[in-house]
Design a protein around this motif. Structure first.
Motif, PDB file in Angstrom:
ATOM      1  N   ASP A   1       0.640  -1.113   0.019  1.00 46.63           N
ATOM      2  CA  ASP A   1       0.145   0.058   0.104  1.00 46.63           C
ATOM      3  C   ASP A   1       0.961   1.295   0.105  1.00 46.63           C
ATOM      4  O   ASP A   1       1.995   1.035   0.232  1.00 46.63           O
ATOM      5  N   THR A   2       0.227   2.499  -0.251  1.00 48.28           N
ATOM      6  CA  THR A   2       1.138   3.666  -0.434  1.00 48.28           C
ATOM      7  C   THR A   2       2.011   3.792   0.950  1.00 48.28           C
ATOM      8  O   THR A   2       2.774   4.371   0.555  1.00 48.28           O
ATOM      9  N   HIS A   3       1.160   3.924   2.217  1.00 50.36           N
ATOM     10  CA  HIS A   3       1.937   4.037   3.191  1.00 50.36           C
ATOM     11  C   HIS A   3       3.036   3.064   3.658  1.00 50.36           C
ATOM     12  O   HIS A   3       4.048   3.655   3.970  1.00 50.36           O
ATOM     13  N   ALA A   4       2.761   1.973   3.362  1.00 50.51           N
ATOM     14  CA  ALA A   4       3.836   1.024   3.568  1.00 50.51           C
ATOM     15  C   ALA A   4       5.022   1.127   2.679  1.00 50.51           C
ATOM     16  O   ALA A   4       6.181   1.201   3.061  1.00 50.51           O
TER      17      ALA A   4
ATOM     18  N   ARG B   1       7.926  13.660   8.950  1.00 48.47           N
ATOM     19  CA  ARG B   1       7.168  12.735   9.737  1.00 48.47           C
ATOM     20  C   ARG B   1       5.944  13.478  10.559  1.00 48.47           C
ATOM     21  O   ARG B   1       6.263  14.734  10.986  1.00 48.47           O
ATOM     22  N   ARG B   2       4.875  12.737  10.704  1.00 43.01           N
ATOM     23  CA  ARG B   2       3.854  13.259  11.718  1.00 43.01           C
ATOM     24  C   ARG B   2       3.395  12.407  12.579  1.00 43.01           C
ATOM     25  O   ARG B   2       3.691  10.834  12.146  1.00 43.01           O
ATOM     26  N   ALA B   3       2.719  12.535  13.694  1.00 41.36           N
ATOM     27  CA  ALA B   3       2.051  11.504  14.521  1.00 41.36           C
ATOM     28  C   ALA B   3       0.858  10.855  13.793  1.00 41.36           C
ATOM     29  O   ALA B   3       0.197  11.186  13.057  1.00 41.36           O
TER      30      ALA B   3
ATOM     31  N   LEU C   1       7.437  12.819  -2.810  1.00 37.94           N
ATOM     32  CA  LEU C   1       6.313  12.009  -2.704  1.00 37.94           C
ATOM     33  C   LEU C   1       5.553  12.479  -1.313  1.00 37.94           C
ATOM     34  O   LEU C   1       6.237  12.333  -0.254  1.00 37.94           O
ATOM     35  N   GLU C   2       4.303  13.146  -1.390  1.00 36.03           N
ATOM     36  CA  GLU C   2       3.585  13.642  -0.537  1.00 36.03           C
ATOM     37  C   GLU C   2       2.176  12.589  -0.115  1.00 36.03           C
ATOM     38  O   GLU C   2       1.563  12.426  -1.129  1.00 36.03           O
TER      39      GLU C   2
ATOM     40  N   ARG D   1       5.194   7.499  14.677  1.00 35.99           N
ATOM     41  CA  ARG D   1       5.080   8.338  13.523  1.00 35.99           C
ATOM     42  C   ARG D   1       5.323   7.911  12.125  1.00 35.99           C
ATOM     43  O   ARG D   1       5.766   6.787  12.061  1.00 35.99           O
ATOM     44  N   VAL D   2       4.495   8.493  11.254  1.00 39.48           N
ATOM     45  CA  VAL D   2       4.494   8.016   9.776  1.00 39.48           C
ATOM     46  C   VAL D   2       4.876   9.042   8.800  1.00 39.48           C
ATOM     47  O   VAL D   2       4.978  10.290   9.181  1.00 39.48           O
ATOM     48  N   VAL D   3       5.426   8.753   7.566  1.00 37.27           N
ATOM     49  CA  VAL D   3       5.972   9.566   6.950  1.00 37.27           C
ATOM     50  C   VAL D   3       4.718  10.484   6.223  1.00 37.27           C
ATOM     51  O   VAL D   3       3.808   9.712   5.885  1.00 37.27           O
ATOM     52  N   ARG D   4       5.141  11.893   6.040  1.00 35.52           N
ATOM     53  CA  ARG D   4       4.071  12.677   5.537  1.00 35.52           C
ATOM     54  C   ARG D   4       4.392  13.105   4.314  1.00 35.52           C
ATOM     55  O   ARG D   4       3.634  13.130   3.187  1.00 35.52           O
TER      56      ARG D   4
END
Length: 125
Positions: free
Chosen positions: A17-20, A41-43, A67-68, A51-54
């Motif tokens: 998936d995109t987030h992974a 990264r953001r919470a 990549l946003e 935290r995950v990539v923003r």
């Protein structure tokens, strides 16, 4: 050409998936090209420590890849042509095309210098 195919396959290996994909790619690029890679990264949730990539940006020569990600899983991938710090062209790309272009420029970097070759090896491991 085999190097390019290997890099492209490696970048797509985590594309469930995109987030992974963004998380895996950010970790690999930060490790392989720390000077050229910026990751925001953001919470994950309010008051969460996770935290995950923003957003991520990678500078490769005259090209800047960004990549946003949004909260709903959407992504905006852009390749910008930059000369002396001035962006001449922003080109929105589909994720697959963005990964292919990034892999192609990484392969060119690896062929051009020893430092690029070592970074590519770190990316593939």
């Amino acid at each position: 050409m085999a190097d390019f195919d290997l890099v492209a396959a490696s970048l797509r290996a985590d594309a469930t998936d995109t987030h992974a994909l963004a998380e895996a790619l950010a970790l690999r690029l930060e490790g392989a090209l720390p000077a050229q890679t910026r990751v925001q990264r953001r919470a994950k949730r309010l008051l969460s420590r996770e935290r995950v990539v923003r957003r991520m940006e990678v500078d490769l020569g005259d090209a800047r890849y960004s990549l946003e990600l949004d909260e709903r899983g959407g992504a905006r991938a852009v390749r910008a042509q930059e000369v002396r710090g001035i962006v001449l062209k922003n080109e929105p790309l589909a994720i697959d095309a963005w990964l292919d272009a990034l892999a192609r420029d990484l392969t060119v970097l690896a062929e051009a210098s020893e430092q690029g070759r070592l970074a590519l090896e770190r990316l593939l491991v």
